[in-house]
Design an enzyme around this catalytic site. Structure first.
Site, PDB file in Angstrom:
ATOM      1  N   ASP A 126     -11.234   2.499   3.950  1.00  0.00           N
ATOM      2  CA  ASP A 126     -11.462   1.053   3.881  1.00  0.00           C
ATOM      3  C   ASP A 126     -12.953   0.728   3.738  1.00  0.00           C
ATOM      4  OD1 ASP A 126      -9.304  -0.635   3.654  1.00  0.00           O
ATOM      5  OD2 ASP A 126      -8.938  -0.828   5.809  1.00  0.00           O
ATOM      6  N   GLN A 128      -4.776  -1.587   9.604  1.00  0.00           N
ATOM      7  CA  GLN A 128      -4.600  -2.905   8.992  1.00  0.00           C
ATOM      8  C   GLN A 128      -5.221  -3.978   9.888  1.00  0.00           C
ATOM      9  OE1 GLN A 128      -3.309  -3.482   5.906  1.00  0.00           O
ATOM     10  NE2 GLN A 128      -3.927  -5.594   6.192  1.00  0.00           N
ATOM     11  N   LYS A 146       0.837  -1.212   0.000  1.00  0.00           N
ATOM     12  CA  LYS A 146       0.000   0.000   0.000  1.00  0.00           C
ATOM     13  C   LYS A 146       0.870   1.261   0.000  1.00  0.00           C
ATOM     14  CE  LYS A 146      -3.694  -2.592   2.252  1.00  0.00           C
ATOM     15  NZ  LYS A 146      -4.538  -2.837   3.450  1.00  0.00           N
TER      16      LYS A 146
HETATM   17  C1  BQF Z   1      -2.040 -10.572  -5.661  1.00  0.00           C
HETATM   18  C2  BQF Z   1      -6.110  -9.108   2.891  1.00  0.00           C
HETATM   19  C3  BQF Z   1      -7.068 -11.005   4.003  1.00  0.00           C
HETATM   20  C4  BQF Z   1      -7.007 -10.349   5.226  1.00  0.00           C
HETATM   21  C5  BQF Z   1      -6.510  -9.066   5.286  1.00  0.00           C
HETATM   22  C6  BQF Z   1      -1.976  -8.367  -4.511  1.00  0.00           C
HETATM   23  C7  BQF Z   1      -2.742  -8.119  -2.249  1.00  0.00           C
HETATM   24  C8  BQF Z   1      -2.991  -9.478  -2.196  1.00  0.00           C
HETATM   25  C9  BQF Z   1      -2.761 -10.278  -3.309  1.00  0.00           C
HETATM   26  C10 BQF Z   1      -2.992  -7.251  -1.072  1.00  0.00           C
HETATM   27  C11 BQF Z   1      -5.607  -8.417   1.713  1.00  0.00           C
HETATM   28  C12 BQF Z   1      -5.610  -9.077   0.376  1.00  0.00           C
HETATM   29  C13 BQF Z   1      -5.056  -7.148   1.865  1.00  0.00           C
HETATM   30  C14 BQF Z   1      -2.248  -9.718  -4.458  1.00  0.00           C
HETATM   31  C15 BQF Z   1      -4.437  -6.402   0.723  1.00  0.00           C
HETATM   32  C16 BQF Z   1      -5.318  -8.107  -0.732  1.00  0.00           C
HETATM   33  O1  BQF Z   1      -1.175 -10.248  -6.508  1.00  0.00           O
HETATM   34  O2  BQF Z   1      -2.761 -11.560  -5.832  1.00  0.00           O
HETATM   35  C17 BQF Z   1      -2.231  -7.563  -3.414  1.00  0.00           C
HETATM   36  O3  BQF Z   1      -2.110  -6.520  -0.688  1.00  0.00           O
HETATM   37  N1  BQF Z   1      -4.204  -7.252  -0.404  1.00  0.00           N
HETATM   38  C18 BQF Z   1      -5.065  -6.545   3.142  1.00  0.00           C
HETATM   39  O4  BQF Z   1      -4.605  -5.424   3.326  1.00  0.00           O
HETATM   40  O5  BQF Z   1      -5.572  -7.193   4.195  1.00  0.00           O
HETATM   41  C19 BQF Z   1      -6.067  -8.446   4.128  1.00  0.00           C
HETATM   42  C20 BQF Z   1      -6.623 -10.394   2.843  1.00  0.00           C
END
Ligand code: BQF
Length: 294
Positions: free
Chosen positions: A120, A97, A53
């Site tokens: 968010d 987060q 991010k």
């Molecule tokens: C990709 C998230 C579960 C719980 C909390 C790119 C992300 C993920 C995969 C990413 C996620 C999932 C995020 C890919 C943010 C998505 O290339 O497939 C980016 O950074 N995510 C999060 O902040 O909290 C989570 C999933």
């Protein structure tokens, strides 16, 4: 032969559009959007997400601040950091987060974020707006799914969308988005969850299946109908001795099995995940624009 919905490429396109809008702001003498991120604890996945991010902000010329705190941080301390960001004009978006350590009440923390900075989209005010169908912050993963479907020209009007999963982050908001009466939705939506004696009864009827169950490789060819569009929201770590890290990431969908039967399908990684980050930046831009039109 299915259409592979390339989330990585579509997310890059979305980020580029935002980058142009940000540089136009600067050229017009306006302030750049600002995003504040709080990470509590040292969960490796969370650290990686927060890193991604911050990097995306930097590439788009969006100002960002990341506060990292240890696992044993008190709820009071978290609320005080958010309260300060709520009052800081340069901060347009506040992101905590998730998941938070167990001793911190997530709902209480989400409620403390100013609804005007809720990028968010987890604040009850944002969710209420989404359900009613008025403008507001849409949670990033559901917003990314809609963007993927629209940009891939997958028709939604009158189609049967089956959502597998009922989380506040994905299942509930995406279901509520897709039945809305607007040109980017207008689908007929079924929500299916773990209490269903047999989820296949539902998934086999889906024109569009949104898999957000959190169970690795749950959906096989037999569980879908011919011509289905599959959006795989799952991010599951499974052991893989042949991988350098000893594990690999798989979705909730057995991609190899479902691919031949699908009209379109998102891969994992590189499907929904990258869109989540792109929509976070979109929400941050939306926040500064909204603050100027008060
Ligand atoms: C990709 C998230 C579960 C719980 C909390 C790119 C992300 C993920 C995969 C990413 C996620 C999932 C995020 C890919 C943010 C998505 O290339 O497939 C980016 O950074 N995510 C999060 O902040 O909290 C989570 C999933």
């Amino acid at each position: 032969m299915a259409l592979v919905i390339d989330g990585k490429a579509i997310a890059a396109e979305v980020r580029n559009e935002i980058k142009i809008k940000v540089s136009e702001r600067i050229a017009a003498g306006k302030r750049t959007p600002g995003l504040a991120i709080l990470l509590v604890g040292d969960d490796p996945a969370s650290q990686s997400y927060v890193g991604g991010k911050g990097k995306a902000c930097a590439e788009l010329g969006v100002y960002s601040v990341i506060e990292r705190r240890p696992e044993n941080t008190s709820e009071e301390e978290v609320l005080s950091i958010i309260n300060e960001w709520n009052r800081t004009p340069e901060i347009d978006g506040i992101l905590v987060q998730l998941p938070l350590p167990k001793h911190i009440d997530e709902n209480k923390v989400i409620l403390s974020i100013s609804p005007d900075k809720d990028v968010d989209g987890f604040h009850p005010q944002s969710f209420g707006r989404l359900v009613i169908g008025i403008p507001g912050f849409v949670p990033c993963t559901p917003a990314g799914i809609v963007e993927l479907l629209v940009r891939s020209q997958i028709p939604l009007k009158g189609k049967h969308v089956v959502v597998l999963g009922r989380s506040n982050i994905v299942g509930k908001p995406i279901a509520n988005l897709l039945y809305q009466k607007n040109p980017r939705a207008n689908a007929v939506v079924t929500i299916c969850h773990t209490a269903a004696p047999d989820f296949r009864v539902y998934t086999r009827q889906a024109d569009i299946l949104i898999a957000a169950a959190g169970v690795p490789l749950l959906i096989k060819a037999d569980d879908v109908k011919e011509g289905v569009t599959v959006i795989d929201v799952g991010i599951n770590r499974v052991d893989d001795p042949s991988a350098s890290k000893g594990y690999k990431i798989v979705g909730d969908v057995d991609y190899e099995s479902v691919f031949p039967k699908a009209y379109a399908i998102t891969p994992v990684p590189g499907g929904v995940g990258p869109m989540t980050i792109a929509m976070l930046l979109n929400n941050t831009l939306k926040s500064i624009e909204m603050s100027e039109n008060q």
